[in-house]
Design an enzyme around this catalytic site. Structure first.
Site, PDB file in Angstrom:
ATOM      1  N   HIS A  82       3.624  -2.278   3.315  1.00 39.67           N
ATOM      2  CA  HIS A  82       3.748  -0.905   2.800  1.00 39.67           C
ATOM      3  C   HIS A  82       5.139  -0.717   2.190  1.00 39.67           C
ATOM      4  O   HIS A  82       6.142  -0.740   2.926  1.00 39.67           O
ATOM      5  CB  HIS A  82       3.522   0.111   3.926  1.00 39.67           C
ATOM      6  CG  HIS A  82       2.136   0.073   4.493  1.00 39.67           C
ATOM      7  ND1 HIS A  82       1.739  -0.861   5.426  1.00 39.67           N
ATOM      8  CD2 HIS A  82       1.057   0.859   4.246  1.00 39.67           C
ATOM      9  CE1 HIS A  82       0.467  -0.665   5.744  1.00 39.67           C
ATOM     10  NE2 HIS A  82       0.023   0.377   5.048  1.00 39.67           N
ATOM     11  N   ASP A 130       0.816  -1.217   0.000  1.00 35.52           N
ATOM     12  CA  ASP A 130       0.000   0.000   0.000  1.00 35.52           C
ATOM     13  C   ASP A 130       0.854   1.275   0.000  1.00 35.52           C
ATOM     14  O   ASP A 130       2.015   1.270   0.433  1.00 35.52           O
ATOM     15  CB  ASP A 130      -0.886   0.037   1.245  1.00 35.52           C
ATOM     16  CG  ASP A 130      -2.084  -0.887   1.150  1.00 35.52           C
ATOM     17  OD1 ASP A 130      -2.106  -1.732   0.235  1.00 35.52           O
ATOM     18  OD2 ASP A 130      -2.993  -0.764   1.995  1.00 35.52           O
TER      19      ASP A 130
END
Length: 269
Positions: free
Chosen positions: A216, A72
């Protein structure tokens, strides 16, 4: 006088015929020379580019232990290193992109797509879509779609709402825009715990077949954890696929997904 004059006129006619006849026979020769020279100057046609190798079929996640790694908030400068790691291990992942970052780093978005990874929508500014108005939701999603399309040529059909925050309003809009909502099964809290070994441990202790792992790529500590995660899980028989492959391409627009149940009969690692 008539006789000699006729002879001279006849001779002159023969000479003229010979001269003009010679010229008429020479002209085609000169033309052939010119055409031959012109042909010799024409460049040879470019060889045809080889046809690309056919893409292998995705793994059958009803028969093998599939796992989806998702990243992400990118792209960011650290994304390039992550793409090198994934390429070295022939692993495909899904990237949920922030629209303003996609606009800032279009080359990385293009590289993700060309490497066979899946690119998806994570809003334009990491907004809380579950609490947002209709106007705000549409703006966040459409601007991100456009940024990704400009960079890669593809329009995503997957959405991950930031913070996992969704609503009936968002569901209706996602359905209308043709995007399934993808959440996750495993969250190592890598955004909070910036410790590579801790991230590795949390993922390795939690995953099961059919799971979606949330990571992430904007954090270098997370990127450094990826090689160990891949190598340890691959040694246990896991196969890494995109989210769409994990669900066999059967994702309904607007619906929420946290894991695939196709691997339930595969046994635990």
């Amino acid at each position: 006088m008539d006789g000699p004059m006729l002879v001279r006129r006849g001779a002159a006619g023969v000479l003229a015929a010979a001269v003009f006849g010679g010229l008429s026979t020479l002209a085609p020769v000169d033309e052939r020379v010119r055409l031959t020279a012109a042909r010799s100057e024409t460049p040879a046609p470019e060889p045809k580019a080889p046809r690309p190798e056919p893409k292998p079929p995705p793994p059958d996640c009803t028969r093998v232990k599939c796992l989806a790694l998702t990243f992400d908030d990118g792209p960011a400068e650290s994304t390039g290193e992550l793409l090198d790691i994934l390429a070295s291990r022939n692993v495909k992942a899904t990237f949920f992109l922030i629209g303003e970052n996609a606009a800032k780093y279009p080359g990385l978005v293009r590289r993700e797509h060309e490497a066979g990874h899946e690119v998806a929508d994570h809003s334009y500014t990491h907004a809380d879509l579950g609490r947002a108005s209709k106007k705000k939701i549409i703006s966040e999603l459409t601007r991100t779609q456009e940024a990704i399309r400009r960079a890669s040529g593809v329009t995503p059909d997957l959405l991950r709402p930031p913070y996992g925050s969704t609503s009936e309003r968002l569901t209706r809009i996602a359905r209308r825009m043709g995007m399934a909502q993808i959440l996750w099964t495993v969250d190592p809290l890598d955004w909070r715990h910036r410790d590579t070994e801790d991230i590795e441990r949390r993922v390795l202790e939690s995953v099961k077949p059919g799971h979606i792992v949330l990571l992430h790529d904007i954090h270098s500590t997370t990127v450094r954890a990826v090689p160990e995660i891949i190598d340890r899980l691959a040694a246990k028989g896991y196969v890494f696929v995109t989210v769409s492959e994990l669900f066999g391409g059967k994702l309904a627009p607007g619906e929420e997904y946290t894991q695939s149940n196709s691997g339930e009969g595969q046994g635990l690692p």
